[in-house]
Scaffold this motif. Structure first.
Motif, PDB file in Angstrom:
ATOM      1  N   GLY A 130      80.618  57.422  25.828  1.00 38.23           N
ATOM      2  CA  GLY A 130      80.124  57.551  27.197  1.00 38.23           C
ATOM      3  C   GLY A 130      79.389  56.514  27.456  1.00 38.23           C
ATOM      4  O   GLY A 130      78.981  55.492  27.044  1.00 38.23           O
ATOM      5  N   SER A 131      79.011  56.298  29.057  1.00 34.24           N
ATOM      6  CA  SER A 131      78.436  55.058  29.638  1.00 34.24           C
ATOM      7  C   SER A 131      77.241  55.632  30.650  1.00 34.24           C
ATOM      8  O   SER A 131      77.738  56.272  31.388  1.00 34.24           O
ATOM      9  CB  SER A 131      79.473  54.213  30.025  1.00 34.24           C
ATOM     10  N   ARG A 132      76.021  55.035  30.490  1.00 33.06           N
ATOM     11  CA  ARG A 132      75.169  55.551  31.561  1.00 33.06           C
ATOM     12  C   ARG A 132      75.354  54.828  32.936  1.00 33.06           C
ATOM     13  O   ARG A 132      75.034  55.219  33.889  1.00 33.06           O
ATOM     14  CB  ARG A 132      73.629  55.106  31.064  1.00 33.06           C
TER      15      ARG A 132
ATOM     16  N   LEU B 116      78.714  53.936  15.407  1.00 31.41           N
ATOM     17  CA  LEU B 116      77.273  53.590  15.717  1.00 31.41           C
ATOM     18  C   LEU B 116      76.573  55.166  15.950  1.00 31.41           C
ATOM     19  O   LEU B 116      77.076  55.993  16.495  1.00 31.41           O
ATOM     20  CB  LEU B 116      77.048  53.089  17.135  1.00 31.41           C
ATOM     21  N   PRO B 117      75.491  55.474  15.240  1.00 32.58           N
ATOM     22  CA  PRO B 117      74.759  56.577  15.243  1.00 32.58           C
ATOM     23  C   PRO B 117      74.358  57.017  16.678  1.00 32.58           C
ATOM     24  O   PRO B 117      74.083  55.901  17.504  1.00 32.58           O
ATOM     25  CB  PRO B 117      73.535  56.592  14.577  1.00 32.58           C
TER      26      PRO B 117
ATOM     27  N   ASN C 188      72.188  55.925  22.114  1.00 36.54           N
ATOM     28  CA  ASN C 188      71.441  56.372  23.559  1.00 36.54           C
ATOM     29  C   ASN C 188      70.633  55.882  24.119  1.00 36.54           C
ATOM     30  O   ASN C 188      70.097  55.698  25.118  1.00 36.54           O
ATOM     31  CB  ASN C 188      70.945  57.852  23.063  1.00 36.54           C
ATOM     32  N   ARG C 189      69.944  54.664  23.008  1.00 39.43           N
ATOM     33  CA  ARG C 189      68.954  53.804  23.522  1.00 39.43           C
ATOM     34  C   ARG C 189      69.583  52.559  24.183  1.00 39.43           C
ATOM     35  O   ARG C 189      68.623  51.879  24.660  1.00 39.43           O
ATOM     36  CB  ARG C 189      67.905  53.627  22.351  1.00 39.43           C
ATOM     37  N   MET C 190      70.830  52.373  23.978  1.00 41.04           N
ATOM     38  CA  MET C 190      71.247  51.000  24.625  1.00 41.04           C
ATOM     39  C   MET C 190      71.383  51.056  26.316  1.00 41.04           C
ATOM     40  O   MET C 190      71.712  52.159  26.563  1.00 41.04           O
ATOM     41  CB  MET C 190      72.759  50.858  23.985  1.00 41.04           C
TER      42      MET C 190
END
Length: 237
Positions: free
Chosen positions: A137-139, A229-230, A235-237
């Protein structure tokens, strides 16, 4: 002479694929919204290009494709290169809606029509150009990444369905990384491939009837890294 249709041939990868297929002795049906762009491409080889200008999101794709195939006298290969997506950090619905109308709704109608045509014919090759973006996914582009994930899974389902038919029907999922086209958005892009190189590599994948291919090839490594990737780190990226 083999016959191919490229959905989205007015620019970018689709335009280059049209040129390279004609050089490899294909008769090619080219589609897109911008008729003047299609006419300009046809000028390079008036005999082997057929034009059908329409908007995948507002018109009857099945009807348009049936008419184009009848004009060409058959179909061996369909490449779905049409797609859209914009950065959308503010989550504006009109952007997400436009993305889904083309990348999900129109995509589904086109690939379903194509698969049914090939199943009735007893052979054929469907190629969908998804994206490396479909892996996670992408923010900043939620609908784009999600719609590409939909395409990846849908093409896998059709590939499984093709296997059950026991007919020579092939479904190829092409997952480009960054390619130097109008679709490439955002800063910090790396491993950017020219559209000419991308088209050549895609042709090779088509000829080998690969299930899944990455363009350029090194993006396969990125796909492995993304999948592994965990979630906590991603999620912090």
């Amino acid at each position: 002479m083999k016959k191919a249709i490229i959905i989205g041939a007015t620019s970018g990868i689709g335009n280059e694929l049209a040129r390279i297929l004609v050089k490899n002795e294909y008769k090619v049906g080219i589609t897109g919204r911008r008729k003047t762009k299609l006419e300009k491409l046809k000028e390079s080889d008036p005999i082997n290009f057929n034009i059908s200008s329409f908007d995948c999101t507002t018109e009857n794709n099945s009807e348009k494709l049936t008419k184009l195939v009848n004009e060409m006298g058959g179909l061996d290969l369909l490449i779905l290169s049409s797609g859209t997506g914009d950065l959308n950090e503010q989550l504006k619905f009109d952007i997400e809606d436009a993305t889904n109308k083309l990348n999900v709704i129109a995509f589904t109608e086109i690939v379903d029509w194509t698969f049914n045509y090939f199943e009735k014919q007893g052979k054929g090759h469907l190629v969908g150009i998804s994206s490396i973006a479909g892996i996670r996914g992408s923010r900043i582009a939620p609908a784009y990444n999600a719609s590409k994930a939909y395409q990846i899974n849908y093409l896998e389902g059709l590939r499984q369905k093709a296997k059950k038919t026991k007919q020579p029907i092939y479904v190829t999922d092409i997952r480009p990384g960054f390619v130097d086209t109008d679709m490439a958005k955002g800063e910090g892009q790396f491993w950017v491939t020219t559209k000419e190189k991308a088209a050549k590599q895609i042709l090779g994948l088509i000829q080998k009837k690969r299930n899944v291919g990455y363009v350029s090839k090194r993006w396969r490594l990125i796909s492995i890294l993304l999948k592994g990737l965990p979630n906590g780190i991603y999620n912090r990226m």
